[in-house]
Design a protein around this motif. Structure first.
Motif, PDB file in Angstrom:
ATOM      1  N   LEU A  22      11.591  -9.300  -4.197  1.00 41.39           N
ATOM      2  CA  LEU A  22      11.780  -8.017  -3.523  1.00 41.39           C
ATOM      3  C   LEU A  22      11.105  -6.921  -4.330  1.00 41.39           C
ATOM      4  N   TYR A  23      10.444  -6.027  -3.627  1.00 40.89           N
ATOM      5  CA  TYR A  23       9.855  -4.835  -4.227  1.00 40.89           C
ATOM      6  C   TYR A  23      10.417  -3.647  -3.461  1.00 40.89           C
ATOM      7  N   ILE A  24      11.140  -2.795  -4.158  1.00 43.17           N
ATOM      8  CA  ILE A  24      11.831  -1.686  -3.509  1.00 43.17           C
ATOM      9  C   ILE A  24      11.081  -0.392  -3.801  1.00 43.17           C
ATOM     10  N   ALA A  25      10.594   0.243  -2.739  1.00 47.16           N
ATOM     11  CA  ALA A  25       9.846   1.499  -2.867  1.00 47.16           C
ATOM     12  C   ALA A  25      10.732   2.657  -2.436  1.00 47.16           C
ATOM     13  N   SER A  26      10.812   3.662  -3.279  1.00 50.97           N
ATOM     14  CA  SER A  26      11.530   4.894  -2.932  1.00 50.97           C
ATOM     15  C   SER A  26      10.971   6.008  -3.803  1.00 50.97           C
ATOM     16  N   GLY A  27      11.484   7.210  -3.603  1.00 50.25           N
ATOM     17  CA  GLY A  27      11.098   8.340  -4.438  1.00 50.25           C
ATOM     18  C   GLY A  27       9.599   8.587  -4.466  1.00 50.25           C
ATOM     19  N   GLU A  28       9.089   8.918  -5.651  1.00 54.01           N
ATOM     20  CA  GLU A  28       7.671   9.271  -5.805  1.00 54.01           C
ATOM     21  C   GLU A  28       6.742   8.125  -5.424  1.00 54.01           C
ATOM     22  N   VAL A  29       7.132   6.906  -5.760  1.00 55.96           N
ATOM     23  CA  VAL A  29       6.284   5.754  -5.433  1.00 55.96           C
ATOM     24  C   VAL A  29       6.125   5.624  -3.922  1.00 55.96           C
ATOM     25  N   LEU A  30       7.223   5.699  -3.191  1.00 58.03           N
ATOM     26  CA  LEU A  30       7.138   5.597  -1.735  1.00 58.03           C
ATOM     27  C   LEU A  30       6.338   6.752  -1.153  1.00 58.03           C
ATOM     28  N   GLU A  31       6.469   7.934  -1.717  1.00 63.62           N
ATOM     29  CA  GLU A  31       5.709   9.079  -1.204  1.00 63.62           C
ATOM     30  C   GLU A  31       4.205   8.883  -1.404  1.00 63.62           C
ATOM     31  N   GLN A  32       3.800   8.269  -2.504  1.00 61.93           N
ATOM     32  CA  GLN A  32       2.375   7.991  -2.730  1.00 61.93           C
ATOM     33  C   GLN A  32       1.879   6.934  -1.741  1.00 61.93           C
ATOM     34  N   ILE A  33       2.690   5.908  -1.518  1.00 57.32           N
ATOM     35  CA  ILE A  33       2.328   4.885  -0.532  1.00 57.32           C
ATOM     36  C   ILE A  33       2.211   5.527   0.846  1.00 57.32           C
ATOM     37  N   MET A  93       5.559   5.897   8.166  1.00 57.66           N
ATOM     38  CA  MET A  93       6.470   4.833   7.732  1.00 57.66           C
ATOM     39  C   MET A  93       7.906   5.144   8.139  1.00 57.66           C
ATOM     40  N   TYR A  94       8.032   5.697   9.338  1.00 62.73           N
ATOM     41  CA  TYR A  94       9.331   5.990   9.952  1.00 62.73           C
ATOM     42  C   TYR A  94      10.158   6.977   9.134  1.00 62.73           C
ATOM     43  N   ASN A  95       9.510   7.693   8.236  1.00 62.72           N
ATOM     44  CA  ASN A  95      10.181   8.670   7.365  1.00 62.72           C
ATOM     45  C   ASN A  95      11.342   8.052   6.587  1.00 62.72           C
ATOM     46  N   ALA A  96      11.259   6.766   6.357  1.00 65.32           N
ATOM     47  CA  ALA A  96      12.332   6.064   5.645  1.00 65.32           C
ATOM     48  C   ALA A  96      12.363   6.481   4.173  1.00 65.32           C
ATOM     49  N   PRO A  97      13.565   6.687   3.610  1.00 63.47           N
ATOM     50  CA  PRO A  97      13.668   7.017   2.194  1.00 63.47           C
ATOM     51  C   PRO A  97      13.519   5.798   1.278  1.00 63.47           C
ATOM     52  N   VAL A  98      13.676   4.601   1.854  1.00 62.49           N
ATOM     53  CA  VAL A  98      13.549   3.356   1.075  1.00 62.49           C
ATOM     54  C   VAL A  98      12.884   2.306   1.963  1.00 62.49           C
ATOM     55  N   VAL A  99      11.925   1.579   1.379  1.00 65.13           N
ATOM     56  CA  VAL A  99      11.347   0.418   2.053  1.00 65.13           C
ATOM     57  C   VAL A  99      11.420  -0.751   1.079  1.00 65.13           C
ATOM     58  N   ILE A 100      11.973  -1.857   1.559  1.00 64.16           N
ATOM     59  CA  ILE A 100      12.021  -3.066   0.744  1.00 64.16           C
ATOM     60  C   ILE A 100      10.962  -4.019   1.284  1.00 64.16           C
ATOM     61  N   TYR A 101      10.100  -4.478   0.376  1.00 68.38           N
ATOM     62  CA  TYR A 101       9.067  -5.453   0.722  1.00 68.38           C
ATOM     63  C   TYR A 101       9.494  -6.811   0.201  1.00 68.38           C
ATOM     64  N   ILE A 102       9.390  -7.803   1.063  1.00 63.37           N
ATOM     65  CA  ILE A 102       9.724  -9.169   0.668  1.00 63.37           C
ATOM     66  C   ILE A 102       8.421  -9.956   0.586  1.00 63.37           C
ATOM     67  N   GLY A 131      26.690   1.503   6.456  1.00 66.10           N
ATOM     68  CA  GLY A 131      26.335   2.605   7.343  1.00 66.10           C
ATOM     69  C   GLY A 131      24.867   2.979   7.292  1.00 66.10           C
ATOM     70  N   ILE A 132      24.034   2.093   6.762  1.00 65.22           N
ATOM     71  CA  ILE A 132      22.598   2.355   6.639  1.00 65.22           C
ATOM     72  C   ILE A 132      21.867   1.576   7.730  1.00 65.22           C
ATOM     73  N   ASP A 133      20.976   2.253   8.434  1.00 69.11           N
ATOM     74  CA  ASP A 133      20.191   1.613   9.484  1.00 69.11           C
ATOM     75  C   ASP A 133      18.918   1.023   8.884  1.00 69.11           C
ATOM     76  N   SER A 134      18.296   0.111   9.623  1.00 68.65           N
ATOM     77  CA  SER A 134      17.096  -0.546   9.110  1.00 68.65           C
ATOM     78  C   SER A 134      16.164  -0.922  10.244  1.00 68.65           C
ATOM     79  N   PHE A 165      14.696   1.375   5.409  1.00 70.51           N
ATOM     80  CA  PHE A 165      16.131   1.671   5.393  1.00 70.51           C
ATOM     81  C   PHE A 165      16.333   3.175   5.418  1.00 70.51           C
ATOM     82  N   GLY A 166      17.307   3.619   6.184  1.00 70.64           N
ATOM     83  CA  GLY A 166      17.617   5.043   6.282  1.00 70.64           C
ATOM     84  C   GLY A 166      18.701   5.260   7.321  1.00 70.64           C
TER      85      GLY A 166
END
Length: 194
Positions: A22-33, A93-102, A131-134, A165-166
């Motif tokens: 699993l690679y979890i992207a959030s914060g600054e890293v996700l914003e750059q992606i 990217m659906y404005n998601a705050p977190v994306v998990i890559y498998i 309570g988190i949607d995906s 996820f969001g």
């Protein structure tokens, strides 16, 4: 969330191979992606994926009919002018705050693909418990070069799926309901000898 899903995932791998990472992207890293995905989208750069989804004609006749019916239904739905906002969300990217890559280590088998599908579903169900949607979307993994750049995914792993996820908003896409096959089309009960 990850601990919750990991506990449930122990039985989800053939011979306990556990072939995924699993690679979890959030914060600054996700914003750059996200920034690079938007740029590529604006430049109409054709996406690709490590795991090729196949062309529609590669699927069975029944699957092709199902896809055609789904496309017809979705096309009517997208005629709504509000739908343009959704297409913009895809690029963002659906404005998601977190994306998990498998990912899967190269050399995987069809059973390994089945395993990560089950694992991905468990992650999504565990998120819903909190309570988190995906949302699983091919578009999240269509620029693996960008993902490797920021997530440091090695070349010996294929990025197979991305799950956003969001929290669901009132976007029109969240009102779409895909058609479903009747149970008798795919579930074959055999309870007596004929």
């Amino acid at each position: 969330l990850l601990n919750h899903a990991a506990i449930k995932s122990f039985a989800q791998s053939l011979l306990y191979a556990l072939p995924w990472n699993l690679y979890i992207a959030s914060g600054e890293v996700l914003e750059q992606i996200r920034k690079e995905y938007i740029e590529k989208g604006d430049q109409k750069v054709k996406g690709y994926a490590d795991m090729k989804p196949g062309h529609r004609t590669d699927f069975s006749k029944q699957s092709q009919k199902n896809m055609e019916a789904q496309n017809d239904s979705f096309s009517k739905f997208t005629e709504d002018p509000k739908f343009e906002k959704f297409m913009n969300n895809v690029k963002h990217m659906y404005n998601a705050p977190v994306v998990i890559y498998i990912t899967l280590n190269k050399g995987y088998t069809p059973y390994n693909v089945y395993d990560i599908g089950g694992f991905g579903q468990l992650l999504m169900l565990a998120a819903k418990d909190y309570g988190i949607d995906s949302l699983v979307a091919y578009s999240l993994s269509t620029y693996p070069d960008v993902l490797r750049k920021y997530m440091k995914v090695p070349e010996d792993e294929d990025i197979v799926m991305g799950i956003a996820f969001g929290y669901e908003d009132d976007s029109i896409i969240n009102k779409f309901r895909s058609t479903r096959l009747p149970l008798e089309m795919f579930c074959h009960f055999k309870y007596k000898f004929e």
